[in-house]
Design an enzyme around this catalytic site. Sequence first.
Site, PDB file in Angstrom:
ATOM      1  CG  ASP A 197      -2.119  -0.932   1.035  1.00 24.74           C
ATOM      2  OD1 ASP A 197      -2.287  -1.474  -0.076  1.00 24.74           O
ATOM      3  OD2 ASP A 197      -2.883  -1.126   2.002  1.00 24.74           O
ATOM      4  CB  ALA A 248      -5.088   3.964   6.569  1.00 28.56           C
ATOM      5  CB  SER A 258      -4.604   2.505  13.975  1.00 24.32           C
ATOM      6  OG  SER A 258      -4.293   1.542  12.987  1.00 24.32           O
TER       7      SER A 258
END
Length: 283
Positions: free
Chosen positions: A69, A180, A184
Amino acid sequence: MKDSHQTIGVFVRPTHHQNPLFSELTQAKEWVLRLLEDEGFESFMADDNGLKDERLIEKAYAFLCLGGDGTILGALRMMHSYNKPCFGVRMGNLGYLTAIELNELKDFLQNLKHNKIKLEEHLALEGRIEEISFYAINEIVITRKEALGILDIEACVSHTPFNTYKGDGLIIATPLGSTAYNLSAHGPIVHALNQSYVLTPLCDFSLTQRPLVLGAEFCLSFCANKDALVIIDGQATYDLKANQKLYIQKSPTTTKLLQKNSRDYFKVLKEKLLWGESSSKKN
């Protein structure tokens, strides 16, 4: 001369020769270039700093990104102003953005020649600090420059102050980037094709602060009470001086990704996030 639909630019993840992946990536790159030729495509390599010859960029129909990525994020930012689509061949770990595995490339190229590939267009961010402007594919993060102390970030929507975040910083994510860093930090998952921003505070001092989803029609601005860092997709940084303004708006150009027709967003979420798996399988 072949038409632009038959020209593919190739990005490869920058890897030091001592990295264990160096040999694997080198072999994969050579195999990919041979396969492109066998399938009737012209190709050219882009170096770590992108391309200096704009004629090559204009000639290309799309860019193949060999890596994970991080590789495709860097390529998408480089190509953003040229409005060129990218597709990823996974050689990294997560591979959320990458379209295919290496062993699927031949079929993918054949489908590309016959227009059996779908083009996804995603919202991107355009940021500006005084005369410096930049694009972000996943997120823009404002964070502390110093290890100690709380960072106060004043946020405005369409020039109207609406909140002050007090903590380690703030994530401004795209829907594509909501899975992404935003995820988190316990931010919400927003469908990748949505037109919105996700504002997620980092370790906020107040227990009442929560992530916020805003429509992309708004223009946002932020300033901090002390020197801060602005981080773009986890790959580039800019200094934000105390009381200096950071402006963020929807980019007029979309992020363009080529994907298999069979790719299903919710299936990808289920696979990558292990939804529906037992706790023993997750561990």
